[in-house]
Design a protein around this motif. Structure first.
Motif, PDB file in Angstrom:
ATOM      1  N   GLY A  83       0.821  -1.202   0.000  1.00 26.31           N
ATOM      2  CA  GLY A  83       0.000   0.000   0.000  1.00 26.31           C
ATOM      3  C   GLY A  83       0.854   1.251   0.000  1.00 26.31           C
ATOM      4  O   GLY A  83       2.038   1.222   0.346  1.00 26.31           O
ATOM      5  N   PRO A  84       0.287   2.390  -0.379  1.00 25.33           N
ATOM      6  CA  PRO A  84       1.056   3.635  -0.465  1.00 25.33           C
ATOM      7  C   PRO A  84       1.386   4.197   0.908  1.00 25.33           C
ATOM      8  O   PRO A  84       0.563   4.154   1.826  1.00 25.33           O
ATOM      9  N   ASP A  85       2.609   4.709   1.040  1.00 27.74           N
ATOM     10  CA  ASP A  85       2.966   5.444   2.257  1.00 27.74           C
ATOM     11  C   ASP A  85       2.295   6.817   2.223  1.00 27.74           C
ATOM     12  O   ASP A  85       2.190   7.444   1.174  1.00 27.74           O
ATOM     13  N   TYR A  86       1.886   7.276   3.376  1.00 24.32           N
ATOM     14  CA  TYR A  86       1.053   8.489   3.436  1.00 24.32           C
ATOM     15  C   TYR A  86       1.873   9.751   3.272  1.00 24.32           C
ATOM     16  O   TYR A  86       2.966   9.888   3.829  1.00 24.32           O
ATOM     17  N   ARG A  87       1.336  10.663   2.488  1.00 24.50           N
ATOM     18  CA  ARG A  87       1.839  12.033   2.396  1.00 24.50           C
ATOM     19  C   ARG A  87       0.638  12.962   2.514  1.00 24.50           C
ATOM     20  O   ARG A  87      -0.394  12.716   1.901  1.00 24.50           O
ATOM     21  N   ARG A  88       0.781  14.012   3.286  1.00 25.32           N
ATOM     22  CA  ARG A  88      -0.334  14.932   3.491  1.00 25.32           C
ATOM     23  C   ARG A  88      -0.742  15.572   2.170  1.00 25.32           C
ATOM     24  O   ARG A  88       0.117  16.023   1.407  1.00 25.32           O
ATOM     25  N   PRO A  89      -2.042  15.600   1.874  1.00 24.71           N
ATOM     26  CA  PRO A  89      -2.500  16.238   0.633  1.00 24.71           C
ATOM     27  C   PRO A  89      -2.046  17.690   0.566  1.00 24.71           C
ATOM     28  O   PRO A  89      -2.091  18.421   1.555  1.00 24.71           O
ATOM     29  N   VAL A  90      -1.599  18.109  -0.600  1.00 23.80           N
ATOM     30  CA  VAL A  90      -1.072  19.459  -0.782  1.00 23.80           C
ATOM     31  C   VAL A  90      -2.223  20.426  -0.993  1.00 23.80           C
ATOM     32  O   VAL A  90      -3.156  20.161  -1.750  1.00 23.80           O
TER      33      VAL A  90
END
Length: 472
Positions: free
Chosen positions: A29-36
């Motif tokens: 699964g994708p590692d989380y990055r805060r939505p820009v």
């Protein structure tokens, strides 16, 4: 003793397998990055000197922001509110529920242990040979689902983000209730000031009516003057009656915020309207950390992102390591002897080969849920920026309006003084006095309203800025 020695190589092999799997395990699964989301460098309507450049740490609001108003009664109400407010109790219970869900998800990282004991008596057919027979057993079991693909870790990650979102919701509820309490309190104090004004006005109108009646008796006034003075007095009385029940409704609202019965609640007397404080605005980027609703929306996006990994892990096989050992014997006295001992040890690999598209649908649903939460986060940020800008515009406009209203009030008072003197000298009729008195009362009431609105706008601005919230 030989049996014990023979089991050791198997245990060593199993431990080596577990260690190798633990070291090579990865989380799908994708590692989380805060939505820009672009927030800009400054607020468009921040007054000069009350915002700082983006590279300067902003002066934060204090956590007890209501003390900026310098009102001891308001401070006491704020202290009491968390103890009795039922909306806050609901939010706190939901936070504890989210924390329990996190603890439950963490349990999947550990093995499951169990123990059982049994005593049975059984037979077969009609022959007496070997029938009936007793069996005594005592065993312990252990099983562990190896988190080979990170499903459990992603589940824990989602639960942790959910707990943090619930904590932010609790703070958002607390901030909203405090802001509502402050605004209701300011409304009550403004209403009391208006009541004092109307009480003084009624005394003045009553004296004016008496003076007009005396002038009518002396033949220097007309019955119309007496009627006009009487109507003006009754209208002021009606205003005070309406103001009274509206003030009581605000007091009832404060009682409910404190979790008290409205009919038994009494608001302590105060010094009047507090002073409008200077609110440190800061920079827009601070809202990403200083607004609990923004923090909660961001954590829900993280939670949805982790659930994508949980859904994707369903495509891979599950590896479960299990072990069982114990004693089984036909006689109770010998059931813990070495010959009665038994054990089993081995891995289990399970995987669904066909599910009619259920896993693909679950993964697509998880990705769509993340997209929705990411959009909700960006929308929450934009709403937060709008609320701050709106509050800044309102605060500035009200400050300028108060200056103009004070000038208008001074002019209305001077006009009333001059017209009253002219009436007593017989130069104007009483209708001119009524008009001047009405204008003066209206100017007094409007000036008080603007002061109350400035206090309310300050509370709204503080709430829009996050009210001193600091994420843990």
């Amino acid at each position: 003793m030989a049996d014990c020695v023979s089991t050791r190589p198997a245990v060593r092999v199993l431990l080596a397998i577990v260690a190798a799997l633990a070291l090579s395990a990865c989380a799908v699964g994708p590692d989380y990055r805060r939505p820009v989301q672009d927030v800009g460098a400054t607020y468009a309507h921040a007054p000069e000197g009350r915002w700082m450049p983006a590279d300067t740490p902003p002066r934060a609001l204090p956590s007890d922001w209501w003390t900026l108003f310098g009102d001891a009664v308001l401070d006491e109400l704020m202290r009491r509110m968390p103890q009795g407010n039922l909306d806050l109790a609901q939010a706190e219970a939901r936070f504890r529920e989210a924390r329990a869900a996190l603890d439950a998800s963490r349990a999947g990282l550990f093995p499951t242990l169990g123990v059982s004991g049994a005593a049975t008596r059984e037979g077969q057919g009609v022959s007496r040979a070997g029938n009936p027979a007793n069996t005594y057993s005592l065993s312990a079991t252990a099983s562990w689902e190896v988190d080979l693909w990170g499903r459990v870790r992603r589940d824990v990650e989602a639960a942790r983000a959910g707990e943090q979102a619930s904590a932010a919701d609790l703070e958002a509820m607390r901030l909203s209730l405090r802001s509502t309490l402050a605004q209701a309190y300011f409304g009550v104090r403004a209403s009391q000031r208006q009541d004092d004004l109307l009480a003084r006005t009624l005394d003045e109108y009553a004296r004016a009516l008496e003076m007009t009646r005396n002038r009518l008796a002396a033949g220097v006034a007309s019955p119309a003057d007496v009627a006009a003075a009487s109507v003006q007095l009754d209208q002021a009385r009606a205003q005070r009656i309406r103001l009274g029940w509206q003030r009581q409704q605000r007091i009832h609202a404060i009682a409910v915020l404190l979790g008290q019965v409205p009919g038994r609640f009494r608001l302590a007397d105060g010094p009047g309207l507090p002073t409008v404080p200077e609110v440190p605005v800061g920079v827009p980027s601070a809202l990403l950390l200083r607004r609990p609703d923004v923090a909660g929306a961001e954590r829900r996006a993280a939670q949805a992102n982790a659930r994508i990994g949980v859904a994707q892990a369903a495509w891979f096989p599950d590896l479960t390591l299990s072990a069982q050992g114990g004693y089984r014997a036909a006689e109770f006295a010998s059931w813990i002897m070495t010959p009665a001992r038994f054990w089993t040890l081995g891995p289990t690999l399970a995987m669904s080969l066909f599910d009619g598209g259920a896993r693909a649908a679950a993964a697509a649903s998880a990705r769509a849920a993340y997209d929705a939460q990411a959009a909700a986060y960006r929308k929450t940020v934009l709403d937060a920026l709008r609320e701050v800008e709106d509050a800044l515009v309102q605060s500035q406009a009200l400050a300028e309006e108060q200056v103009a209203r004070d000038r208008a009030l001074a002019a209305a008072r001077e006009t009333l003084r001059q017209v009253t003197n002219q009436y007593r000298a017989g130069l104007v009729d009483y209708l001119s006095v009524v008009q001047a008195q009405t204008s003066a009362l209206s100017a007094e009431q409007t000036a008080l309203d603007v002061r109350a609105e400035r206090l309310t706008a300050s509370a709204q601005l503080i709430a829009a800025l996050g009210g001193g919230y600091t994420p843990s």
